[in-house]
Design a protein around this motif. Structure first.
Motif, short mmCIF file in Angstrom:
data_model
loop_
_atom_site.label_atom_id
_atom_site.label_comp_id
_atom_site.label_asym_id
_atom_site.label_seq_id
_atom_site.Cartn_x
_atom_site.Cartn_y
_atom_site.Cartn_z
N HIS A 252 0.83 -1.21 0.00
CA HIS A 252 0.00 0.00 0.00
C HIS A 252 0.87 1.26 0.00
O HIS A 252 0.58 2.23 -0.71
N ILE A 253 1.95 1.24 0.78
CA ILE A 253 2.87 2.38 0.84
C ILE A 253 3.48 2.64 -0.53
O ILE A 253 3.49 3.77 -1.03
N LEU A 254 3.98 1.59 -1.17
CA LEU A 254 4.63 1.75 -2.46
C LEU A 254 3.65 2.20 -3.54
O LEU A 254 4.05 2.89 -4.49
N SER A 255 2.40 1.85 -3.39
CA SER A 255 1.39 2.27 -4.38
C SER A 255 1.19 3.78 -4.38
O SER A 255 0.65 4.34 -5.33
N GLN A 256 1.64 4.44 -3.32
CA GLN A 256 1.48 5.89 -3.21
C GLN A 256 2.74 6.66 -3.66
O GLN A 256 2.76 7.88 -3.68
N ALA A 257 3.80 5.89 -3.99
CA ALA A 257 5.08 6.51 -4.35
C ALA A 257 5.29 6.52 -5.86
O ALA A 257 4.54 5.89 -6.62
N ASP A 258 6.33 7.22 -6.30
CA ASP A 258 6.64 7.36 -7.72
C ASP A 258 8.03 6.86 -8.07
O ASP A 258 8.26 6.34 -9.17
N ILE A 259 8.96 7.04 -7.12
CA ILE A 259 10.36 6.63 -7.34
C ILE A 259 10.82 5.84 -6.13
O ILE A 259 10.54 6.22 -4.98
N MET A 278 7.31 -4.39 -8.70
CA MET A 278 5.91 -4.83 -8.70
C MET A 278 4.94 -3.68 -8.47
O MET A 278 3.76 -3.78 -8.78
N SER A 279 5.46 -2.57 -7.92
CA SER A 279 4.62 -1.38 -7.70
C SER A 279 4.79 -0.34 -8.80
O SER A 279 4.33 0.80 -8.67
N ASN A 280 5.50 -0.72 -9.87
CA ASN A 280 5.70 0.16 -11.02
C ASN A 280 6.37 1.48 -10.67
O ASN A 280 5.98 2.55 -11.16
N LEU A 281 7.38 1.42 -9.83
CA LEU A 281 8.13 2.63 -9.49
C LEU A 281 9.30 2.82 -10.46
O LEU A 281 9.89 1.84 -10.95
N GLY A 282 9.67 4.08 -10.69
CA GLY A 282 10.93 4.35 -11.35
C GLY A 282 12.02 4.09 -10.33
O GLY A 282 11.95 4.60 -9.21
N VAL A 283 13.04 3.29 -10.68
CA VAL A 283 14.02 2.84 -9.69
C VAL A 283 15.40 3.41 -9.96
O VAL A 283 15.91 3.36 -11.08
N VAL A 284 16.00 3.95 -8.88
CA VAL A 284 17.38 4.42 -8.90
C VAL A 284 18.11 3.59 -7.84
O VAL A 284 17.79 3.66 -6.66
N SER A 285 19.07 2.79 -8.28
CA SER A 285 19.66 1.80 -7.37
C SER A 285 21.18 1.80 -7.37
O SER A 285 21.83 2.05 -8.38
N THR A 286 21.72 1.44 -6.21
CA THR A 286 23.13 1.12 -6.08
C THR A 286 23.49 0.01 -7.06
O THR A 286 22.63 -0.79 -7.45
N ASN A 287 24.77 -0.06 -7.44
CA ASN A 287 25.19 -1.09 -8.40
C ASN A 287 25.92 -2.26 -7.73
O ASN A 287 26.51 -3.10 -8.41
N VAL A 288 25.87 -2.35 -6.40
CA VAL A 288 26.63 -3.40 -5.70
C VAL A 288 25.83 -4.69 -5.64
O VAL A 288 24.63 -4.72 -5.92
N ARG A 326 10.69 7.56 -16.94
CA ARG A 326 10.37 6.90 -15.67
C ARG A 326 9.27 5.86 -15.84
O ARG A 326 9.37 4.74 -15.36
N LYS A 327 8.22 6.25 -16.56
CA LYS A 327 7.10 5.33 -16.78
C LYS A 327 7.51 4.12 -17.61
O LYS A 327 7.18 2.97 -17.29
N THR A 328 8.28 4.37 -18.67
CA THR A 328 8.73 3.28 -19.54
C THR A 328 9.65 2.33 -18.79
O THR A 328 9.52 1.10 -18.88
N ALA A 329 10.60 2.89 -18.03
CA ALA A 329 11.54 2.06 -17.26
C ALA A 329 10.79 1.23 -16.22
O ALA A 329 11.11 0.05 -16.01
N ALA A 330 9.81 1.84 -15.57
CA ALA A 330 9.02 1.12 -14.55
C ALA A 330 8.27 -0.05 -15.18
O ALA A 330 8.25 -1.16 -14.62
#
Length: 358
Positions: A252-259, A278-288, A326-330
């Protein structure tokens, strides 16, 4: 097959969540699926399927004979053939095997930081690995480490997986403006590196364009969390950066977020990235760890080095400003996760490895 998952606690954490996910998923595939918590219960107890046999050992000491024989009785009564021991629970599994040699142990290593530790730090694990029938690991670095270091040489990469959760709990309402929320799903501790995200938020002056940052995860009320709170207060960001602590209603929390952002300096295979997908967020992540394998840079998300402040700022700014990307990547990320890290795909591989032990 009659298999139990063994884990030291049911507090929210990657290894703990996967132990529950494995037990639940296997309950639909095998004759008997059990889950055993050795030391602590926690929020994850509410996610255990009614088809899973659950036992809490309440272990108080490193070597607790009462607990060992309680577990031995459980194994015999339920005709368990394999103990799938996650992370530090290997010690309890080996003690039981010493009393019942027929039982087979699979040890599952989720701890990405291990590859940077010394032999001395892991000497007990290495010595006791002679009792393992197989080792499962969540990334390639851990596979290489185990093959070089452990006495059990049968090492298999098993990725984490995601499940389609029901959105039953809808408790937490995120603050801030819809369409401008960034979430971080990680307990407040090293090596999750929250401070890097806070600094990027401040340096990019995201508060001036009404973006908000939401930290979801257990607060240990220690020096680590105090440093984050001090930073927020010092830069007068209390209305823009929010700490929620440990929460049950993650979907539910992630459904309210964008990134969704993850900035760890060390990782195994973070379940948080799968939940972001699974919540269709645009993701910015560490590479480790396995992160750069999960995310294809510029296609399913953006990755950065957690040791480079500028990289995170560049990638976060891109994810914020380029809404169509963002939308396409998600969408791409969700498709990729469903194809490669779904329950069906991973459990099929897991079952194949179990069968090799019989």
């Amino acid at each position: 097959m009659r298999i139990v998952q063994l884990i030291d606690s049911l507090e929210s954490g990657g290894a703990e969540r996967m132990a529950v996910n494995y037990a639940n998923a296997l309950s639909k595939e095998i004759t008997f699926s059990g889950l055993i918590a050795t030391r602590k219960e926690g929020e994850l107890i509410h996610q255990i399927s009614e088809n899973v046999s659950y036992l809490f050992l309440n272990k108080k000491r490193k070597i607790d004979f009462k607990v060992i024989f309680k577990l031995r009785r459980y194994i015999l009564e339920n005709k368990v053939t394999i103990i799938h021991a996650h992370s530090s629970s290997f010690f309890t599994a080996v003690l039981v095997k010493l009393t019942f040699v027929k039982i087979k142990i699979v040890w599952h290593d989720h701890y990405g930081s291990r590859v940077n530790e010394s032999w001395k730090q892991n000497k007990v694990l290495i010595f006791l690995s002679v009792f393992f029938s197989s080792i499962f690991v969540v990334n390639y670095q851990l596979r290489n480490w185990s093959q070089k270091t452990m006495l059990c040489k049968k090492v298999v990469f098993i990725p984490n997986f995601t499940i389609e959760e029901k959105d039953d709990n809808q408790i937490t309402n995120l603050k801030g403006i819809e369409g401008k929320r960034i979430v971080v799903l990680a307990n407040l501790k090293n090596p999750k590196n929250h401070i890097l995200i806070l600094k990027a938020f401040q340096d990019l002056k995201l508060q001036d364009s009404d973006w908000t940052l939401h930290l979801i995860g257990r607060d240990y009320l220690d020096e680590y969390s105090n440093s984050l709170k001090s930073f927020i207060k010092h830069h007068e960001l209390e209305k823009h950066i929010h700490l929620y602590g440990e929460r049950k209603d993650v979907k539910h929390i992630l459904s309210q977020a964008d990134i969704g952002v993850l900035a760890s300096t060390e990782e195994g295979f973070p379940v948080a990235l799968l939940e972001y997908a699974m919540s269709n967020l645009g993701v910015v992540s560490t590479n480790v760890g396995f992160c750069a394998e999960i995310i294809q840079h510029e296609v399913t998300g953006l990755v950065f080095s957690p040791f480079n402040d500028l990289e995170l700022k560049v990638q976060l700014e891109k994810m914020i400003k380029e809404e169509q990307f963002r939308k396409t990547a998600a969408d791409n990320f969700r498709t990729s996760v469903m194809k490669n890290y779904s329950e069906k795909v991973v459990i099929e591989k897991l079952m194949s490895e179990y069968k090799k032990l019989n």
